[in-house]
Design a protein around this motif. Structure first.
Motif, PDB file in Angstrom:
ATOM      1  N   ALA A  70       0.849  -1.194   0.000  1.00 43.92           N
ATOM      2  CA  ALA A  70       0.000   0.000   0.000  1.00 43.92           C
ATOM      3  C   ALA A  70       0.883   1.243   0.000  1.00 43.92           C
ATOM      4  CB  ALA A  70      -0.916   0.007   1.219  1.00 43.92           C
ATOM      5  N   ILE A  71       0.535   2.206  -0.824  1.00 41.11           N
ATOM      6  CA  ILE A  71       1.273   3.474  -0.871  1.00 41.11           C
ATOM      7  C   ILE A  71       0.314   4.590  -0.466  1.00 41.11           C
ATOM      8  CG2 ILE A  71       2.635   5.059  -2.266  1.00 41.11           C
ATOM      9  CD1 ILE A  71       3.408   2.752  -4.062  1.00 41.11           C
ATOM     10  N   ILE A  72       0.588   5.205   0.686  1.00 41.75           N
ATOM     11  CA  ILE A  72      -0.237   6.304   1.189  1.00 41.75           C
ATOM     12  C   ILE A  72       0.379   7.619   0.719  1.00 41.75           C
ATOM     13  CG2 ILE A  72      -1.277   7.338   3.229  1.00 41.75           C
ATOM     14  CD1 ILE A  72      -0.677   4.809   4.773  1.00 41.75           C
ATOM     15  N   GLY A  73      -0.471   8.496   0.189  1.00 44.37           N
ATOM     16  CA  GLY A  73       0.045   9.724  -0.417  1.00 44.37           C
ATOM     17  C   GLY A  73       0.568   9.446  -1.810  1.00 44.37           C
ATOM     18  N   ALA A  74      -0.079   8.489  -2.479  1.00 39.66           N
ATOM     19  CA  ALA A  74       0.382   8.057  -3.807  1.00 39.66           C
ATOM     20  C   ALA A  74       0.247   9.154  -4.851  1.00 39.66           C
ATOM     21  CB  ALA A  74      -0.386   6.818  -4.257  1.00 39.66           C
ATOM     22  N   GLY A  75      -0.476  10.233  -4.531  1.00 37.98           N
ATOM     23  CA  GLY A  75      -0.591  11.342  -5.467  1.00 37.98           C
ATOM     24  C   GLY A  75       0.705  12.092  -5.665  1.00 37.98           C
ATOM     25  N   SER A  76       1.738  11.755  -4.899  1.00 40.44           N
ATOM     26  CA  SER A  76       3.089  12.275  -5.145  1.00 40.44           C
ATOM     27  C   SER A  76       3.619  11.544  -6.377  1.00 40.44           C
ATOM     28  CB  SER A  76       3.983  12.008  -3.927  1.00 40.44           C
ATOM     29  OG  SER A  76       5.291  12.432  -4.149  1.00 40.44           O
ATOM     30  N   VAL A  77       3.193  12.006  -7.538  1.00 41.99           N
ATOM     31  CA  VAL A  77       3.211  11.213  -8.759  1.00 41.99           C
ATOM     32  C   VAL A  77       4.600  10.728  -9.167  1.00 41.99           C
ATOM     33  CG1 VAL A  77       2.628  11.214 -11.210  1.00 41.99           C
ATOM     34  CG2 VAL A  77       1.117  12.308  -9.574  1.00 41.99           C
ATOM     35  N   GLY A  78       5.545  11.642  -9.267  1.00 43.44           N
ATOM     36  CA  GLY A  78       6.872  11.235  -9.736  1.00 43.44           C
ATOM     37  C   GLY A  78       7.525  10.237  -8.809  1.00 43.44           C
ATOM     38  N   PHE A  79       7.398  10.476  -7.494  1.00 44.46           N
ATOM     39  CA  PHE A  79       8.038   9.586  -6.532  1.00 44.46           C
ATOM     40  C   PHE A  79       7.352   8.226  -6.508  1.00 44.46           C
ATOM     41  CE2 PHE A  79       9.338   8.310  -2.149  1.00 44.46           C
ATOM     42  CZ  PHE A  79      10.697   8.274  -2.401  1.00 44.46           C
ATOM     43  N   THR A  80       6.027   8.221  -6.597  1.00 48.38           N
ATOM     44  CA  THR A  80       5.296   6.948  -6.617  1.00 48.38           C
ATOM     45  C   THR A  80       5.701   6.113  -7.820  1.00 48.38           C
ATOM     46  OG1 THR A  80       3.415   7.896  -5.434  1.00 48.38           O
ATOM     47  CG2 THR A  80       2.997   5.901  -6.710  1.00 48.38           C
TER      48      THR A  80
ATOM     49  N   TYR B 131      10.210  24.957  -6.012  1.00 44.67           N
ATOM     50  CA  TYR B 131      10.413  23.767  -6.836  1.00 44.67           C
ATOM     51  C   TYR B 131       9.174  22.863  -6.816  1.00 44.67           C
ATOM     52  CZ  TYR B 131      12.115  19.108  -8.075  1.00 44.67           C
ATOM     53  OH  TYR B 131      12.257  17.861  -8.627  1.00 44.67           O
ATOM     54  N   SER B 132       8.611  22.649  -5.638  1.00 47.21           N
ATOM     55  CA  SER B 132       7.439  21.774  -5.515  1.00 47.21           C
ATOM     56  C   SER B 132       6.243  22.360  -6.250  1.00 47.21           C
ATOM     57  CB  SER B 132       7.100  21.561  -4.035  1.00 47.21           C
ATOM     58  OG  SER B 132       8.158  20.935  -3.349  1.00 47.21           O
ATOM     59  N   THR B 133       6.086  23.666  -6.167  1.00 50.54           N
ATOM     60  CA  THR B 133       4.970  24.327  -6.853  1.00 50.54           C
ATOM     61  C   THR B 133       5.128  24.210  -8.368  1.00 50.54           C
ATOM     62  OG1 THR B 133       4.783  25.884  -5.005  1.00 50.54           O
ATOM     63  CG2 THR B 133       3.710  26.495  -7.086  1.00 50.54           C
ATOM     64  N   GLU B 134       6.331  24.457  -8.856  1.00 50.80           N
ATOM     65  CA  GLU B 134       6.574  24.334 -10.295  1.00 50.80           C
ATOM     66  C   GLU B 134       6.378  22.900 -10.771  1.00 50.80           C
ATOM     67  OE1 GLU B 134       9.887  27.955 -10.666  1.00 50.80           O
ATOM     68  OE2 GLU B 134      10.524  25.863 -10.789  1.00 50.80           O
ATOM     69  N   THR B 135       6.820  21.940  -9.969  1.00 51.67           N
ATOM     70  CA  THR B 135       6.682  20.531 -10.351  1.00 51.67           C
ATOM     71  C   THR B 135       5.216  20.137 -10.439  1.00 51.67           C
ATOM     72  OG1 THR B 135       8.798  20.001  -9.298  1.00 51.67           O
ATOM     73  CG2 THR B 135       7.297  18.170  -9.707  1.00 51.67           C
ATOM     74  N   ARG B 136       4.420  20.576  -9.458  1.00 55.92           N
ATOM     75  CA  ARG B 136       2.981  20.281  -9.495  1.00 55.92           C
ATOM     76  C   ARG B 136       2.331  20.906 -10.727  1.00 55.92           C
ATOM     77  NH1 ARG B 136      -0.560  23.805  -5.704  1.00 55.92           N
ATOM     78  NH2 ARG B 136       0.162  25.224  -7.335  1.00 55.92           N
ATOM     79  N   ASN B 137       2.630  22.185 -10.978  1.00 54.00           N
ATOM     80  CA  ASN B 137       2.022  22.865 -12.125  1.00 54.00           C
ATOM     81  C   ASN B 137       2.426  22.205 -13.440  1.00 54.00           C
ATOM     82  OD1 ASN B 137       1.014  24.607 -10.216  1.00 54.00           O
ATOM     83  ND2 ASN B 137       2.435  26.277 -10.683  1.00 54.00           N
ATOM     84  N   TRP B 138       3.695  21.805 -13.526  1.00 52.45           N
ATOM     85  CA  TRP B 138       4.191  21.165 -14.738  1.00 52.45           C
ATOM     86  C   TRP B 138       3.484  19.829 -14.969  1.00 52.45           C
ATOM     87  CZ3 TRP B 138       6.927  22.379 -18.903  1.00 52.45           C
ATOM     88  CH2 TRP B 138       7.455  21.350 -19.697  1.00 52.45           C
ATOM     89  N   PHE B 139       3.338  19.042 -13.927  1.00 47.35           N
ATOM     90  CA  PHE B 139       2.691  17.741 -14.084  1.00 47.35           C
ATOM     91  C   PHE B 139       1.236  17.898 -14.517  1.00 47.35           C
ATOM     92  CE2 PHE B 139       0.009  14.359 -12.400  1.00 47.35           C
ATOM     93  CZ  PHE B 139       0.560  13.272 -13.058  1.00 47.35           C
ATOM     94  N   GLU B 140       0.532  18.825 -13.872  1.00 48.45           N
ATOM     95  CA  GLU B 140      -0.883  18.988 -14.213  1.00 48.45           C
ATOM     96  C   GLU B 140      -1.063  19.464 -15.654  1.00 48.45           C
ATOM     97  OE1 GLU B 140      -2.530  21.542 -11.255  1.00 48.45           O
ATOM     98  OE2 GLU B 140      -2.680  19.940  -9.754  1.00 48.45           O
ATOM     99  N   THR B 141      -0.137  20.276 -16.135  1.00 50.15           N
ATOM    100  CA  THR B 141      -0.234  20.792 -17.505  1.00 50.15           C
ATOM    101  C   THR B 141       0.241  19.771 -18.530  1.00 50.15           C
ATOM    102  OG1 THR B 141       0.159  23.028 -16.675  1.00 50.15           O
ATOM    103  CG2 THR B 141       0.471  22.668 -19.038  1.00 50.15           C
ATOM    104  N   GLU B 142       1.298  19.056 -18.185  1.00 50.51           N
ATOM    105  CA  GLU B 142       1.941  18.152 -19.140  1.00 50.51           C
ATOM    106  C   GLU B 142       1.594  16.678 -18.891  1.00 50.51           C
ATOM    107  OE1 GLU B 142       3.815  19.308 -21.697  1.00 50.51           O
ATOM    108  OE2 GLU B 142       3.340  21.338 -21.036  1.00 50.51           O
ATOM    109  N   PHE B 143       0.445  16.412 -18.261  1.00 51.34           N
ATOM    110  CA  PHE B 143       0.095  15.039 -17.935  1.00 51.34           C
ATOM    111  C   PHE B 143       0.118  14.101 -19.151  1.00 51.34           C
ATOM    112  CE2 PHE B 143      -3.226  11.755 -17.601  1.00 51.34           C
ATOM    113  CZ  PHE B 143      -2.636  10.967 -16.615  1.00 51.34           C
ATOM    114  N   PRO B 144      -0.399  14.503 -20.307  1.00 44.42           N
ATOM    115  CA  PRO B 144      -0.341  13.589 -21.462  1.00 44.42           C
ATOM    116  C   PRO B 144       1.084  13.144 -21.792  1.00 44.42           C
ATOM    117  CG  PRO B 144      -1.853  15.386 -21.910  1.00 44.42           C
ATOM    118  CD  PRO B 144      -1.142  15.734 -20.628  1.00 44.42           C
TER     119      PRO B 144
END
Length: 488
Positions: A6-16, A289-302
């Motif tokens: 089980a991975i809790i906090g799995a929404g930490s996408v890159g690390f998961t 860095y964390s804010t930019e990473t989140r924004n980048w992932f949400e925009t570049e998800f495809p």
């Protein structure tokens, strides 16, 4: 082998994704089940889509489930991995913003200092909820692998109060060893043998051997000062090496906020940091860095989804400990690493109740720590200062005692170097009020804190910090990535 992770906090996408692919590099683990859980249904579905693509492309029988029901995810799990950030970036922004009003300039703020202590107050009640669920619904004897910061506080609470078999995992030791291997001209990281010991984010390379030859302080200092990049990025770290005689695992920015000497005046901060990347000391660098990473992932998800359709390559398995620990426990292939556990004689000159980070070996009998290590006195003294803050912080988080919380913050090395007791008392009131929704243990203390704030005459200032950078837009990030590709 078939078991559940089980991975809790799995929404930490890159690390998961990294943990997932690492684990699947072990041939015996093709049939395991990964149960992802997070508060965000949206994040869960995004990471599940990515992991499903990995499984499909590699034609694996691996099962991936995702649910916001944590107990359902934990049910029957043999291993539980936590990557949580309670309060998310919203609370984290206050960990940086509010202390700045009182002159406390943090680069990361997730370990100790004002930000890290409040982070622990948010995390510990949730960690104990995890432990309760683990004891009730996970596989008997399940192991809890904590990756979340503040590492020592979270692990301390899980072991002492949660009563769950817990190990804290970090990658600072590996990163520091890679630097040392590079400056010494090692052909491979395996040429470097080392003993690294201390507490999380304050571990020390107390024994270094390159191809069996012992490396002393003077040789290491000369090697770092001759390096064209690290000589500029790690100025503070090199200064500590010169004075303490041993190299610290932590980055320039991280280390700077655990000590009372380098970030207490704005002109000193700019003298010791490097702005080439956030990790070298930038004000609020990890938040940016964390804010930019989140924004980048949400925009570049495809783009992330498309890149998941690649073969799993065991040669690219990372040096994160989790997959190697699971492999050793399940297959008896011995693994040596550095783990966060309760001291109990591991380090002779640190308190026995502390959470220490030190070498250990893993096999089917469990994690077996090397004991009887003695740190150099200066290293021990620095660690003990942090341990005292950690202990008070954990006990405050458990009891909801706001006065004990204020004393913990007051005793923090950097806070004490910058702020008066009156300022600390007001700052903690302000942080507890701002973060009240994530601090249930302080619910009864919030009204009085609000009342005190309404009558306070202590002056604060709106200050961005000594070396703050703005969060970059997606367009700016895209242009930078394009320029880097063209340069290569």
């Amino acid at each position: 082998m078939s078991f559940k992770i089980a991975i809790i906090g799995a929404g930490s996408v890159g690390f998961t994704k990294k943990l997932f692919t690492d684990i699947l590099c072990v041939p015996e683990f093709r049939d395991v089940e990964f149960a992802l859980t997070d508060l965000s249904e949206r994040n869960l579905q995004m990471i599940k889509s990515i992991l499903d693509r990995v499984v499909e492309f590699n034609r694996l029988p691996t099962k991936v489930t995702a649910t916001t029901d944590r107990r359902a995810a934990l049910e029957g799990a043999r291993y539980i991995i936590s990557c949580v950030r309670v309060g998310g970036l919203e609370a984290y922004a206050d960990d940086i913003r509010i202390p700045l009003k009182y002159g406390i300039d943090q680069c990361v703020g997730d370990t100790i200092c004002a930000g890290g202590i409040l982070y622990g107050q948010r995390n510990i009640p949730v960690i104990l909820d995890f432990c309760k669920d683990i004891l009730e619904v996970a596989e008997p004897g399940a192991k809890f692998l904590n990756y979340a910061n503040p590492m020592a506080m979270n692990t301390w609470a899980a072991i002492e109060y949660g009563r769950v078999d817990t190990v804290g995992l970090c990658h600072g030791v590996q990163h520091g060893a890679d630097q040392i291997a590079e400056v010494l001209g090692a052909k491979s990281r395996t040429d470097l043998d080392y003993v690294c010991s201390g507490i999380n984010h304050q571990t020390w390379f107390i024994d270094l051997r390159l191809n069996g030859r012992k490396i002393g302080k003077d040789e290491l200092v000369a090697a770092f000062e001759a390096h064209p990049v690290y000589s500029q990025q790690e100025k503070l770290r090199i200064d500590v090496l010169k004075r303490f005689g041993v190299y610290s695992t932590e980055s320039n920015g991280h280390l700077s906020e655990y000590l009372p000497w380098y970030r207490k005046r704005p002109d000193e901060i700019t003298r010791w940091i490097d702005m080439s990347d956030w990790i070298h000391g930038e004000t609020g660098g990890y938040l940016r860095y964390s804010t930019e990473t989140r924004n980048w992932f949400e925009t570049e998800f495809p783009q992330f989804l498309e890149s998941a359709a690649r073969p799993i390559d065991p040669a690219k398995r990372s040096n994160e400990h989790a997959s190697h620990i699971l492999e050793a426990l399940e297959t008896n292939r011995v693994y040596r690493g550095h783990f966060n556990v309760k001291n109990n004689g591991i380090i002779t000159n640190l308190p026995q109740d502390a959470i220490v980070e030190s070498p250990g070996f893993v096999d089917r009998f469990g994690i077996n720590m090397a004991s009887g290590i003695t740190l150099p006195e200066a290293c021990a003294a620095t660690c003990i200062s942090s341990i005292n803050v950690q202990r008070m912080s954990v006990h405050a988080a458990i009891s909801g005692d706001i006065d004990l919380l204020k004393l913990a913050v007051l005793h923090d090395p950097l806070v004490g170097a910058v702020s008066t007791p009156e300022e600390v008392w007001q700052m903690v009131d302000e942080m507890v009020v701002a973060q009240a929704r994530w601090l249930p243990q302080y619910a009864d203390a919030v009204p009085a804190a609000k009342e005190r704030l309404s009558k306070s005459r202590i002056k604060t200032r709106e200050w961005a910090g000594a070396a703050r950078r703005d969060v970059r837009s997606i367009e700016e990030l895209r242009a930078e990535k394009t320029a880097l590709k063209q340069a290569v």
